[in-house]
Scaffold this active site. Structure first.
Site, PDB file in Angstrom:
ATOM      1  N   TYR A 441     -14.067   5.954  14.515  1.00 33.84           N
ATOM      2  CA  TYR A 441     -12.884   5.515  13.777  1.00 33.84           C
ATOM      3  C   TYR A 441     -11.615   6.226  14.225  1.00 33.84           C
ATOM      4  O   TYR A 441     -11.673   7.161  15.002  1.00 33.84           O
ATOM      5  CB  TYR A 441     -13.110   5.575  12.267  1.00 33.84           C
ATOM      6  CG  TYR A 441     -13.334   6.913  11.601  1.00 33.84           C
ATOM      7  CD1 TYR A 441     -13.642   6.952  10.249  1.00 33.84           C
ATOM      8  CD2 TYR A 441     -13.229   8.124  12.264  1.00 33.84           C
ATOM      9  CE1 TYR A 441     -13.843   8.157   9.586  1.00 33.84           C
ATOM     10  CE2 TYR A 441     -13.423   9.321  11.627  1.00 33.84           C
ATOM     11  CZ  TYR A 441     -13.716   9.331  10.281  1.00 33.84           C
ATOM     12  OH  TYR A 441     -13.898  10.524   9.643  1.00 33.84           O
ATOM     13  N   GLU A 442     -10.471   5.705  13.737  1.00 34.74           N
ATOM     14  CA  GLU A 442      -9.135   6.150  14.176  1.00 34.74           C
ATOM     15  C   GLU A 442      -8.931   5.951  15.675  1.00 34.74           C
ATOM     16  O   GLU A 442      -8.316   6.766  16.347  1.00 34.74           O
ATOM     17  CB  GLU A 442      -8.879   7.611  13.787  1.00 34.74           C
ATOM     18  CG  GLU A 442      -8.950   7.888  12.310  1.00 34.74           C
ATOM     19  CD  GLU A 442      -8.113   6.928  11.477  1.00 34.74           C
ATOM     20  OE1 GLU A 442      -7.095   6.428  11.984  1.00 34.74           O
ATOM     21  OE2 GLU A 442      -8.492   6.663  10.326  1.00 34.74           O
ATOM     22  N   GLY A 443      -9.444   4.852  16.180  1.00 37.89           N
ATOM     23  CA  GLY A 443      -9.357   4.569  17.601  1.00 37.89           C
ATOM     24  C   GLY A 443     -10.541   5.186  18.302  1.00 37.89           C
ATOM     25  O   GLY A 443     -10.683   6.410  18.336  1.00 37.89           O
TER      26      GLY A 443
END
Length: 595
Positions: A441-443
């Protein structure tokens, strides 16, 4: 249940001996009164909160998870989470690094980062609730109108309200240019309709209001990322006096059932004409949201640093206690039926890998926190610019390299336990599950690697990377006559030269075929990450060499850890350099239909 003891000695080493934080912060007028005693007192009290309040809720929170009730669209957090949050708020922890104008304590972000390390070690799932709230605070502080700041920042600063960021939609993840949520003008604001997924802390019972920052499109929005606007969409619409008004139609439709971080509610959020108010300029929402997105990426790195530390601590305790087989070099515990497994070379390799990743990651994260303080508040414009460049360069590395390493470290620590490692009651398998999510997550870490090589390095012709490289070469030059440091400075200098050469090669290849950047970026990330870790460990080793005569075993251990890293981990860069040079042909040659 295991244990967690905040690593205060190493935290203090990094802050006071490696980074000289007190002097660095005193150069910033708003931190002129900060001293080492204040820093240490905050860390000690924060560590107590993390170890005594949060850590006992980690395993139970993982086992219980969050509960979604369709009637009322409510989410109940695990037992004890709400009460812990009340203690967090009462202790003033939410306000630690917030602006005094809105009720904050005005302490450095660096100190806040260090406190968050302890909370992430103790209970990552719980820590995400205040972590996202602080990100929402930062975004509104940077881009909100005066009216928005007056309404929301005092409540976010106190912790009375929490925050989220609502980006992802089911048909698009990182590619936010495809998002479909719409915002139509209505009254003094906008009516927002759409659905968001994977919204951490999107609904819960820990605070009276939740402030959602939502990306959506205005009716006249151009296609792609240039047509995204940012809106503040509260769960309850505040009245003018700050009290809660009408319930806004932004509801949780379900919670995701994840492989880890069960104690944090990951929600599907549905907006059905919810009222929202524009933050900043129309069609400039992605730029404003990047304040929160970058904070989240740095936060995920801190999550994985925390997991690495707590996994290491528990694996060491187990390895010293568990007896199995005899040492290959002779009996080490003649009074026992077998030797403790910590005598075996490969067990030590796994433990030292986790320890090295924790110590290097801590130095790197805290240094980054100090750069952010300089970027935001240093009186010298040149210093601010330099810090801005450094933060931009390292943000994808903090996110991707540290989370990669935590996955490796927690897996190693689980392996130390043998069969007990995958049994839930020991707690180690949870750290592995939690750490694996952090890579996504978060890229995803591939997206971060593309950002590093494509945008942050090749995008400016290597200017930012050269600035970091100069710190390394300056350090090596200063130690050129120090024979004791050559075991660190020579391989560091050699790797620095190879990074420069590799960067130039990939830049040339990328101009001919952009797929070359995509093919090389993950390996390139590993190489640059190792170079940064080696730099901080070499600096740590210099201090340890100077102070080892004191007889303090801490410094001797520092040297052992640095030597292990340089001899047993840093050589992996050779294979990554070779892989980065191998190109994209073998990846892209096979026709899609053959897969």
């Amino acid at each position: 249940m295991g244990q967690y003891l905040p690593p205060l000695r190493d935290m203090q080493f990094v802050l006071h001996e490696l980074l000289n934080a007190e002097a660095e912060l005193k150069a910033i007028p708003k931190y002129a009164d900060i001293d080492a005693d204040t820093i240490n007192a905050v860390l000690e009290e924060g560590g107590k909160f993390s170890s005594e309040v949060l850590f006992p809720l980690n395993q139970t929170g993982d086992a219980e998870g969050c509960t979604f009730t369709r009637e009322g669209n409510t989410v109940t957090t695990p037992k004890g989470f709400k009460e812990a949050y009340e203690q967090y708020v009462e202790g003033g922890w939410a306000a630690l690094a917030c602006d005094p104008e809105y009720g904050g304590q005005g302490l450095p972000l660096l100190l806040n980062q260090a406190f968050y390390e302890t909370m992430n070690s103790a209970n990552q799932a719980w820590c995400m609730y205040p972590g996202l709230s602080h990100g929402a605070y930062e975004c509104l502080h940077a881009h909100g109108s005066d009216e928005q700041k007056a309404i929301y920042l005092p409540k976010l600063t106190s912790g009375q309200w929490t925050g989220t960021m609502c980006l992802t939609e089911s048909h698009c993840g990182t590619d936010l240019g495809m998002l479909r949520t719409k915002a139509e003008p209505k009254g003094d604001g906008y009516s927002i309709t759409g659905s968001k997924i994977f919204i951490s802390a999107g609904e819960h019972d820990m605070a009276e209001n939740i402030v959602h920052l939502v990306l959506a499109r205005l009716p006249d929005a151009p296609a792609g990322t240039k047509g995204i606007s940012l809106f503040v969409v509260p769960k309850f619409i505040p009245n003018a006096d700050g009290t809660l008004g009408a319930r806004n139609p932004i509801f949780c439709g379900a919670i995701e059932h994840k492989m880890g971080i069960h104690g944090n509610s990951t929600c599907q959020m549905n907006l059905d004409g919810a009222m929202g108010w524009l933050i900043g300029q129309p069609h400039r929402g992605l730029q404003a949201m990047f304040v929160m997105m970058n904070a989240a990426r740095l936060g995920v790195g801190m999550q994985s640093l925390g997991l690495t530390e707590v996994a290491y601590q528990n694996a060491v305790v187990y390895a010293k206690d568990r007896i199995q087989m005899r040492s290959l070099s002779g009996v080490k515990a003649p009074d026992k039926a077998a030797d403790p497994i910590i005598v075996h070379p490969d067990v030590r390799k796994m433990l030292l890998t986790a320890r090295a990743y924790a110590e290097a990651g801590r130095a790197f994260c805290y240094w980054t926190g100090l750069q952010i303080d300089k970027e935001l508040f240093h009186p010298d414009e040149a210093v601010r610019k330099e810090a801005t460049d450094m933060v931009a360069l390292v943000t994808p590395i903090v996110k991707a390299f540290i989370t990669d390493n935590a996955w490796l470290a927690t897996s190693h620590c689980m392996q130390v336990y043998g069969g007990h490692g995958y049994i839930a009651e020991w707690g180690m398998e949870q750290y592995v599950r939690d750490s694996r999510i952090n890579m996504i997550y978060e890229g995803t870490n591939t997206v971060q690697s593309l950002d590093l090589l494509g945008r942050k390095v090749l995008g400016d012709g290597g200017a930012k990377l050269s600035k970091f490289g100069k710190m390394i070469t300056d350090f090596i030059e200063a130690e050129k006559d120090n024979e004791a440091m050559k075991e660190f400075t020579e391989p560091l200098g050699d790797l620095g030269g190879k990074v420069t050469k590799l960067t130039m090669e990939l830049g040339m290849k990328g101009m001919q075929n952009p797929d070359e950047v995509g093919a090389a970026c993950v390996d390139y990330m590993r190489v640059v990450g190792h170079m940064i870790y080696a730099y901080f460990l070499a600096r740590s080793a210099k201090i340890a060499l100077e102070k080892q005569a004191s007889g303090d075993a801490f410094y001797t251990a520092k040297l052992h850890t640095a030597r292990f890293y340089f001899q047993k981990i840093l050589p992996e860069t050779a294979s990554h350099i070779r892989l980065a040079r191998a190109g994209s042909e073998s990846l892209m040659a096979m026709p899609v239909e053959m897969f």
